[in-house]
Design an enzyme around this catalytic site. Sequence first.
Site, PDB file in Angstrom:
ATOM      1  CG  ASP A 145      24.366  23.967  18.995  1.00 42.16           C
ATOM      2  OD1 ASP A 145      23.128  24.760  19.008  1.00 42.16           O
ATOM      3  OD2 ASP A 145      24.543  22.548  18.503  1.00 42.16           O
TER       4      ASP A 145
HETATM    5  N1  URA Z   1      23.005  20.795  14.565  1.00 35.60           N
HETATM    6  C1  URA Z   1      24.048  21.167  16.274  1.00 35.60           C
HETATM    7  O1  URA Z   1      23.644  20.185  16.337  1.00 35.60           O
HETATM    8  N2  URA Z   1      24.401  21.734  15.930  1.00 35.60           N
HETATM    9  C2  URA Z   1      24.274  23.112  15.966  1.00 35.60           C
HETATM   10  O2  URA Z   1      25.025  24.433  15.195  1.00 35.60           O
HETATM   11  C3  URA Z   1      23.579  22.602  13.865  1.00 35.60           C
HETATM   12  C4  URA Z   1      22.825  22.142  14.199  1.00 35.60           C
END
Ligand code: URA
Length: 241
Positions: free
Chosen positions: A106
């Site tokens: 993310d």
């Molecule tokens: N899980 C999440 O919630 N965000 C990420 O960036 C990676 C795994």
Amino acid sequence: MGLKRLDKLIALNCNVSRKDARKLIKDSAVSVNGRICLRAEELIDVEADDVSVKGYNFTIKEHVYIMLNKPKGVVSATRDPAKKTVVDIIPDDLKRKSLFPCGRLDRDTTGLLIITDDGAYAHRIMSPSHHVYKTYEAVLSYPLYDEDIAKLEAGITLDDGTECLPAKVEAFTTSDGLPAGRIRIREGKYHQVKRMFAAVGNHVEQLRRIQIGTLHLDPNLPEGESRELTDEETQLVFIDE
Ligand code: URA
């Protein structure tokens, strides 16, 4: 790795177009094993042949594998019309055409991301059938209780009904005294770690990926920086603990 065309290897390794690579060859700028080579279609043994461009020798490689310590605020994409991407922040000396991230973190997640131009390698890391484990450290709003850990380790169902495979989870406290959890999963569902902690009534304040397989995020690599992986490191992602 076998034999590869000279113009293709020059284009990949010098980050130029195939057309410019052919021009370099035509202009007598390329030598193979000490002799000027004028044939773009010359087949090169990547393991054994010495190639130089304008007198500079370089190790010719078909693919590149980069460890990035992803900072917050950049998107896990190859290009984006508005936002900076993880490929944009790779330094020029490592940059090649066709680089892309192996999977997604993310925008506000930090840590270990592999950037490559090897589609088959990326597929092996990302496909759930290859069982590559990814380990994350999450700073949480509330302490993680044993019953939460038991639910996550049994395989939790998210609020929208999505079922997650069993995870490995441990609670810890950060050096600043904040509640945190370390979680190991082998899937890559959308916002998976955040949604898994939400499913036990918690909330992820900060998320960082620290490991893929047995490849650890290099502790000497500051956020935003990247370096090439060694051949051995590229294989650690496929080795389980
Ligand atoms: N899980 C999440 O919630 N965000 C990420 O960036 C990676 C795994």
